[in-house]
Design a protein around this motif. Structure first.
Motif, PDB file in Angstrom:
ATOM      1  N   ASP A 169     -61.748 -16.543 -57.615  1.00 59.70           N
ATOM      2  CA  ASP A 169     -60.450 -16.463 -58.281  1.00 59.70           C
ATOM      3  C   ASP A 169     -60.041 -17.808 -58.879  1.00 59.70           C
ATOM      4  O   ASP A 169     -59.135 -17.868 -59.712  1.00 59.70           O
ATOM      5  CB  ASP A 169     -59.366 -15.997 -57.307  1.00 59.70           C
ATOM      6  CG  ASP A 169     -59.394 -14.488 -57.079  1.00 59.70           C
ATOM      7  OD1 ASP A 169     -60.324 -13.830 -57.582  1.00 59.70           O
ATOM      8  OD2 ASP A 169     -58.483 -13.970 -56.398  1.00 59.70           O
ATOM      9  N   LEU A 170     -60.684 -18.884 -58.433  1.00 60.05           N
ATOM     10  CA  LEU A 170     -60.411 -20.200 -59.008  1.00 60.05           C
ATOM     11  C   LEU A 170     -61.164 -20.314 -60.336  1.00 60.05           C
ATOM     12  O   LEU A 170     -62.387 -20.356 -60.364  1.00 60.05           O
ATOM     13  CB  LEU A 170     -60.868 -21.310 -58.056  1.00 60.05           C
ATOM     14  CG  LEU A 170     -60.135 -21.417 -56.716  1.00 60.05           C
ATOM     15  CD1 LEU A 170     -60.751 -22.531 -55.870  1.00 60.05           C
ATOM     16  CD2 LEU A 170     -58.647 -21.675 -56.936  1.00 60.05           C
ATOM     17  N   THR A 171     -60.426 -20.361 -61.427  1.00 57.98           N
ATOM     18  CA  THR A 171     -61.053 -20.492 -62.732  1.00 57.98           C
ATOM     19  C   THR A 171     -61.433 -21.944 -62.995  1.00 57.98           C
ATOM     20  O   THR A 171     -60.922 -22.867 -62.348  1.00 57.98           O
ATOM     21  CB  THR A 171     -60.103 -20.019 -63.842  1.00 57.98           C
ATOM     22  OG1 THR A 171     -58.952 -20.889 -63.863  1.00 57.98           O
ATOM     23  CG2 THR A 171     -59.646 -18.585 -63.602  1.00 57.98           C
ATOM     24  N   VAL A 172     -62.307 -22.159 -63.941  1.00 55.07           N
ATOM     25  CA  VAL A 172     -62.689 -23.517 -64.325  1.00 55.07           C
ATOM     26  C   VAL A 172     -61.458 -24.287 -64.813  1.00 55.07           C
ATOM     27  O   VAL A 172     -61.283 -25.469 -64.507  1.00 55.07           O
ATOM     28  CB  VAL A 172     -63.778 -23.493 -65.420  1.00 55.07           C
ATOM     29  CG1 VAL A 172     -64.095 -24.911 -65.900  1.00 55.07           C
ATOM     30  CG2 VAL A 172     -65.041 -22.819 -64.899  1.00 55.07           C
ATOM     31  N   GLU A 173     -60.581 -23.605 -65.523  1.00 55.59           N
ATOM     32  CA  GLU A 173     -59.381 -24.263 -66.042  1.00 55.59           C
ATOM     33  C   GLU A 173     -58.467 -24.726 -64.910  1.00 55.59           C
ATOM     34  O   GLU A 173     -57.902 -25.834 -64.975  1.00 55.59           O
ATOM     35  CB  GLU A 173     -58.626 -23.313 -66.975  1.00 55.59           C
ATOM     36  CG  GLU A 173     -59.314 -23.020 -68.285  1.00 55.59           C
ATOM     37  CD  GLU A 173     -60.523 -22.102 -68.148  1.00 55.59           C
ATOM     38  OE1 GLU A 173     -61.392 -22.111 -69.055  1.00 55.59           O
ATOM     39  OE2 GLU A 173     -60.617 -21.373 -67.126  1.00 55.59           O
ATOM     40  N   ARG A 174     -58.301 -23.921 -63.863  1.00 57.34           N
ATOM     41  CA  ARG A 174     -57.456 -24.321 -62.731  1.00 57.34           C
ATOM     42  C   ARG A 174     -58.041 -25.530 -62.011  1.00 57.34           C
ATOM     43  O   ARG A 174     -57.318 -26.458 -61.651  1.00 57.34           O
ATOM     44  CB  ARG A 174     -57.295 -23.162 -61.737  1.00 57.34           C
ATOM     45  CG  ARG A 174     -56.318 -22.093 -62.149  1.00 57.34           C
ATOM     46  CD  ARG A 174     -56.185 -21.045 -61.059  1.00 57.34           C
ATOM     47  NE  ARG A 174     -55.559 -21.594 -59.858  1.00 57.34           N
ATOM     48  CZ  ARG A 174     -55.475 -20.939 -58.696  1.00 57.34           C
ATOM     49  NH1 ARG A 174     -56.012 -19.720 -58.582  1.00 57.34           N
ATOM     50  NH2 ARG A 174     -54.879 -21.487 -57.658  1.00 57.34           N
ATOM     51  N   VAL A 175     -59.341 -25.512 -61.810  1.00 58.83           N
ATOM     52  CA  VAL A 175     -59.970 -26.646 -61.126  1.00 58.83           C
ATOM     53  C   VAL A 175     -59.877 -27.895 -61.995  1.00 58.83           C
ATOM     54  O   VAL A 175     -59.567 -28.989 -61.507  1.00 58.83           O
ATOM     55  CB  VAL A 175     -61.432 -26.322 -60.765  1.00 58.83           C
ATOM     56  CG1 VAL A 175     -62.115 -27.545 -60.145  1.00 58.83           C
ATOM     57  CG2 VAL A 175     -61.492 -25.130 -59.799  1.00 58.83           C
ATOM     58  N   PHE A 176     -60.116 -27.746 -63.286  1.00 59.29           N
ATOM     59  CA  PHE A 176     -60.021 -28.872 -64.221  1.00 59.29           C
ATOM     60  C   PHE A 176     -58.633 -29.506 -64.158  1.00 59.29           C
ATOM     61  O   PHE A 176     -58.505 -30.741 -64.057  1.00 59.29           O
ATOM     62  CB  PHE A 176     -60.323 -28.375 -65.634  1.00 59.29           C
ATOM     63  CG  PHE A 176     -60.131 -29.406 -66.710  1.00 59.29           C
ATOM     64  CD1 PHE A 176     -61.030 -30.452 -66.861  1.00 59.29           C
ATOM     65  CD2 PHE A 176     -59.056 -29.327 -67.586  1.00 59.29           C
ATOM     66  CE1 PHE A 176     -60.855 -31.411 -67.863  1.00 59.29           C
ATOM     67  CE2 PHE A 176     -58.877 -30.272 -68.592  1.00 59.29           C
ATOM     68  CZ  PHE A 176     -59.776 -31.317 -68.734  1.00 59.29           C
ATOM     69  N   GLU A 177     -57.589 -28.702 -64.190  1.00 57.26           N
ATOM     70  CA  GLU A 177     -56.231 -29.238 -64.131  1.00 57.26           C
ATOM     71  C   GLU A 177     -55.970 -29.947 -62.809  1.00 57.26           C
ATOM     72  O   GLU A 177     -55.280 -30.976 -62.773  1.00 57.26           O
ATOM     73  CB  GLU A 177     -55.218 -28.110 -64.337  1.00 57.26           C
ATOM     74  CG  GLU A 177     -55.208 -27.519 -65.737  1.00 57.26           C
ATOM     75  CD  GLU A 177     -54.815 -28.545 -66.803  1.00 57.26           C
ATOM     76  OE1 GLU A 177     -54.021 -29.453 -66.499  1.00 57.26           O
ATOM     77  OE2 GLU A 177     -55.316 -28.432 -67.940  1.00 57.26           O
ATOM     78  N   SER A 178     -56.526 -29.447 -61.725  1.00 53.46           N
ATOM     79  CA  SER A 178     -56.339 -30.090 -60.427  1.00 53.46           C
ATOM     80  C   SER A 178     -57.094 -31.414 -60.346  1.00 53.46           C
ATOM     81  O   SER A 178     -56.626 -32.359 -59.700  1.00 53.46           O
ATOM     82  CB  SER A 178     -56.797 -29.151 -59.303  1.00 53.46           C
ATOM     83  OG  SER A 178     -55.930 -28.037 -59.209  1.00 53.46           O
ATOM     84  N   VAL A 179     -58.257 -31.486 -60.986  1.00 51.55           N
ATOM     85  CA  VAL A 179     -58.996 -32.756 -61.035  1.00 51.55           C
ATOM     86  C   VAL A 179     -58.195 -33.785 -61.838  1.00 51.55           C
ATOM     87  O   VAL A 179     -58.098 -34.955 -61.447  1.00 51.55           O
ATOM     88  CB  VAL A 179     -60.404 -32.561 -61.630  1.00 51.55           C
ATOM     89  CG1 VAL A 179     -61.114 -33.912 -61.762  1.00 51.55           C
ATOM     90  CG2 VAL A 179     -61.231 -31.619 -60.762  1.00 51.55           C
ATOM     91  N   LEU A 180     -57.599 -33.366 -62.939  1.00 51.93           N
ATOM     92  CA  LEU A 180     -56.766 -34.274 -63.719  1.00 51.93           C
ATOM     93  C   LEU A 180     -55.576 -34.759 -62.893  1.00 51.93           C
ATOM     94  O   LEU A 180     -55.203 -35.942 -62.958  1.00 51.93           O
ATOM     95  CB  LEU A 180     -56.261 -33.591 -64.991  1.00 51.93           C
ATOM     96  CG  LEU A 180     -57.303 -33.155 -66.032  1.00 51.93           C
ATOM     97  CD1 LEU A 180     -56.610 -32.706 -67.308  1.00 51.93           C
ATOM     98  CD2 LEU A 180     -58.304 -34.248 -66.314  1.00 51.93           C
ATOM     99  N   ALA A 181     -54.986 -33.864 -62.120  1.00 56.72           N
ATOM    100  CA  ALA A 181     -53.858 -34.255 -61.268  1.00 56.72           C
ATOM    101  C   ALA A 181     -54.290 -35.258 -60.207  1.00 56.72           C
ATOM    102  O   ALA A 181     -53.558 -36.208 -59.895  1.00 56.72           O
ATOM    103  CB  ALA A 181     -53.240 -33.023 -60.615  1.00 56.72           C
ATOM    104  N   LEU A 182     -55.486 -35.070 -59.664  1.00 54.68           N
ATOM    105  CA  LEU A 182     -56.014 -36.022 -58.683  1.00 54.68           C
ATOM    106  C   LEU A 182     -56.212 -37.379 -59.339  1.00 54.68           C
ATOM    107  O   LEU A 182     -55.848 -38.423 -58.769  1.00 54.68           O
ATOM    108  CB  LEU A 182     -57.337 -35.496 -58.115  1.00 54.68           C
ATOM    109  CG  LEU A 182     -57.948 -36.289 -56.953  1.00 54.68           C
ATOM    110  CD1 LEU A 182     -57.157 -36.052 -55.679  1.00 54.68           C
ATOM    111  CD2 LEU A 182     -59.411 -35.900 -56.739  1.00 54.68           C
TER     112      LEU A 182
END
Length: 317
Positions: A291-304
């Motif tokens: 359920d975790l899309t590439v876009e969701r993970v990408f945004e979380s990496v940017l937030a990190l």
């Protein structure tokens, strides 16, 4: 072992993650039993984590056997010693079969609503939460340096592996994530290091291929302590719910853990620099990690990145 020094037995897990989360017991044993010589019993893949730990004089690697044969073997290896304290993360009955002054035995009833690091602290009757710790040595640092090289570019460590398939974000999505990060200005000039153990090459393959010349292959290169040393040199870490995720958090590296149908609130990367992205943010509700899309993970990496490295335009007010 020294004559007269109090002996302490620390039975920890066969899993790297639990070994790391309970690693604060090493310092706590030293506080509760001054001058203690510590014997650690743990899984063979985690044994290197304790070779440079303060007070540790012996490491007994144990591997699960049929019909609880590993417990009989461990009893034979420890029954001849008079222990000042026996600490058992596994919550077994071993400590009751040994001559020991104090016993610290894990109880699963403590887990309700608490992070596992906190339940391990309760086990030890510690006055404060025991912080997980990685005990690096020169050998591990040297092995990590041989893999990373002399390039001073910042490194994003990625661990696309886990012990269970339902905790593993699909390998092809890791490749797509790296492609997106390579095109992101925040990560201009960064290198992408894939970390894992022997046999994890297939999981790391798509991300390594996507990284191309900016990739670092640290999969199966040295033991777990060498991997820890490599992660410690990284600016950021992103990984599945796994032992390497806990290793990263314990080194102080800003860490993003990806969680599917597992208890993220219980096993989140510990510390102020730990972040979680769960397929369901609701405790007790479980959804597939897919359920975790590439876009969701990408945004979380940017937030990190923005939280610990800096924003996309740090020169602007």
């Amino acid at each position: 072992m020294s004559n007269g020094a109090p002996q302490v037995l620390f039975v920890t897990s066969d899993r790297i993650g639990d070994c790391v989360m309970s690693s604060g017991a090493i310092r706590e044993i030293g506080r509760q039993v001054p001058g203690a010589e510590i014997t650690v019993a743990c899984g063979p893949t985690a044994a290197a984590l304790f070779r440079a730990a303060p007070g540790v004089v012996k490491v007994i690697p144990w591997r699960k056997q049929k019909a609880a044969g590993h417990w009989r073997a461990l009893w034979r290896a420890t029954v001849g010693t008079r222990w000042a304290m026996a600490v058992d993360v596994r919550g077994s009955g071993l400590a009751y079969l040994l001559r020991t002054g104090e016993r610290r035995i894990y109880n699963r009833s403590w887990e309700a609503g608490l992070a596992k690091v906190e339940t391990f602290s309760r086990m030890m009757k510690a006055e404060r939460t025991m912080e997980p710790e990685i005990f690096l040595d020169d050998q591990a640092r040297s092995e990590a340096a041989a893999v990373i090289g002399d390039d001073s570019a910042p490194v994003l460590a990625l661990a696309p592996i886990s012990t269970a398939a339902d905790r593993s974000w699909p390998a092809e999505r890791w490749g797509a994530l790296v492609e997106m990060l390579k095109a992101e200005p925040r990560f201009d000039g960064w290198r992408f290091m894939l970390v894992g153990g022997p046999g994890d090459q297939a999981a790391a393959g798509p991300a390594l291929a996507a990284a191309g010349e900016r990739g670092i292959d640290c999969v199966g290169r040295g033991d777990i302590l060498a991997s820890a040393a490599a992660i410690a040199r990284s600016a950021l870490f992103v990984g599945n719910d796994s032992g390497l995720m806990h290793v990263a958090a314990a080194t102080g590296t800003p860490t993003l853990g990806l969680f599917g149908p597992s208890e993220w609130w219980h096993k989140a990367p510990w510390g102020a620099k730990g972040r979680v992205l769960a397929s369901s943010p609701t405790r007790g509700e479980f959804r597939p990690i897919t359920d975790l899309t590439v876009e969701r993970v990408f945004e979380s990496v940017l937030a990190l990145h923005d939280a610990f490295i800096g924003g996309a335009n740090p020169d602007q007010p």
